[in-house]
Each structure stands twice: as structure tokens, then as C-alpha cells.
Design a protein around this motif. Structure first.
Motif, PDB file in Angstrom:
ATOM      1  N   MET A   1       0.842  -1.174   0.000  1.00  0.00           N
ATOM      2  CA  MET A   1       0.000   0.000   0.000  1.00  0.00           C
ATOM      3  C   MET A   1       0.889   1.240   0.000  1.00  0.00           C
ATOM      4  O   MET A   1       1.688   1.418   0.900  1.00  0.00           O
ATOM      5  N   ASN A   2       0.721   2.074  -0.984  1.00  0.00           N
ATOM      6  CA  ASN A   2       1.601   3.216  -1.060  1.00  0.00           C
ATOM      7  C   ASN A   2       0.928   4.555  -0.805  1.00  0.00           C
ATOM      8  O   ASN A   2       1.434   5.361  -0.069  1.00  0.00           O
ATOM      9  N   ASP A   3      -0.199   4.830  -1.389  1.00  0.00           N
ATOM     10  CA  ASP A   3      -0.819   6.140  -1.178  1.00  0.00           C
ATOM     11  C   ASP A   3      -2.110   6.004  -0.373  1.00  0.00           C
ATOM     12  O   ASP A   3      -2.634   4.920  -0.181  1.00  0.00           O
ATOM     13  N   LEU A   4      -2.584   7.136   0.109  1.00  0.00           N
ATOM     14  CA  LEU A   4      -3.764   7.145   0.974  1.00  0.00           C
ATOM     15  C   LEU A   4      -4.981   6.530   0.289  1.00  0.00           C
ATOM     16  O   LEU A   4      -5.690   5.719   0.882  1.00  0.00           O
TER      17      LEU A   4
ATOM     18  N   THR B   1      -5.166   4.309  -2.080  1.00  0.00           N
ATOM     19  CA  THR B   1      -5.002   2.854  -2.179  1.00  0.00           C
ATOM     20  C   THR B   1      -5.244   2.199  -0.825  1.00  0.00           C
ATOM     21  O   THR B   1      -5.914   1.161  -0.742  1.00  0.00           O
ATOM     22  N   ARG B   2      -4.727   2.795   0.246  1.00  0.00           N
ATOM     23  CA  ARG B   2      -4.947   2.236   1.578  1.00  0.00           C
ATOM     24  C   ARG B   2      -6.437   2.222   1.922  1.00  0.00           C
ATOM     25  O   ARG B   2      -6.947   1.225   2.437  1.00  0.00           O
TER      26      ARG B   2
ATOM     27  N   ASP C   1      -2.287   6.957  11.985  1.00  0.00           N
ATOM     28  CA  ASP C   1      -0.915   6.818  11.482  1.00  0.00           C
ATOM     29  C   ASP C   1      -0.829   5.752  10.398  1.00  0.00           C
ATOM     30  O   ASP C   1      -0.201   5.955   9.368  1.00  0.00           O
ATOM     31  N   TYR C   2      -1.468   4.614  10.641  1.00  0.00           N
ATOM     32  CA  TYR C   2      -1.445   3.537   9.637  1.00  0.00           C
ATOM     33  C   TYR C   2      -2.116   4.008   8.352  1.00  0.00           C
ATOM     34  O   TYR C   2      -1.605   3.808   7.259  1.00  0.00           O
TER      35      TYR C   2
ATOM     36  N   GLY D   1       0.031   6.227   6.413  1.00  0.00           N
ATOM     37  CA  GLY D   1       1.288   5.637   5.955  1.00  0.00           C
ATOM     38  C   GLY D   1       2.482   5.980   6.821  1.00  0.00           C
ATOM     39  O   GLY D   1       3.623   5.855   6.376  1.00  0.00           O
ATOM     40  N   ASN D   2       2.222   6.390   8.066  1.00  0.00           N
ATOM     41  CA  ASN D   2       3.340   6.719   8.976  1.00  0.00           C
ATOM     42  C   ASN D   2       3.792   5.489   9.729  1.00  0.00           C
ATOM     43  O   ASN D   2       3.083   4.616  10.033  1.00  0.00           O
TER      44      ASN D   2
END
Length: 65
Positions: free
Chosen positions: A1-4, A6-7, A60-61, A64-65
Motif C-alpha cells: 500500500m503506497n498512497d492514501l 489505495t490504503r 498513522d497507519y 502511511g506513517n
């Protein structure tokens, strides 16, 4: 998962939620969820908190932190 976006999409699908279901949980329209998932725009901080709670992850998850 790279960008918000996509998450958000992957977590929503993992949780078995549709865009309309997640939209109702967060308090936005289906179109807003679609915009977020497709990285058209990003949610405000208040919606990040609601998304994290609805998807059962930390902010945070989600960020992506």
C-alpha cells in the motif's frame, strides 16, 4: 500500500464494505469516497479520524506513517 487512496480502498475491501457503506459510516457521499480512493482529493483531518475508526486502524497507519 503506497498512497492514501489505495490504503482506503484496500482496507474497505478487506473489511467487506462497499463505498456506500463506508460513506454512511464516515458521513460523506459515495462520490467523496470514490474521489479519495482515486486520489482526486484527500480527506480533511476530521474525516481521516472517522475513516480510521470505521476501518479499525490507526490514523498513522491510514496515513502511511
Amino acid at each position: 500500500m503506497n498512497d492514501l487512496g489505495t490504503r482506503i480502498r484496500e482496507l474497505r475491501i478487506e473489511r467487506g464494505l462497499t463505498q456506500p457503506q463506508l460513506a454512511k459510516m464516515v458521513g460523506v457521499t459515495n462520490a467523496v469516497i470514490s474521489f479519495w480512493e482515486n486520489n482526486v482529493n484527500e480527506p480533511k483531518a476530521s474525516y481521516v479520524k472517522k475513516l480510521a475508526k470505521s476501518l479499525n486502524v490507526t490514523t498513522d497507519y491510514l496515513l502511511g506513517n
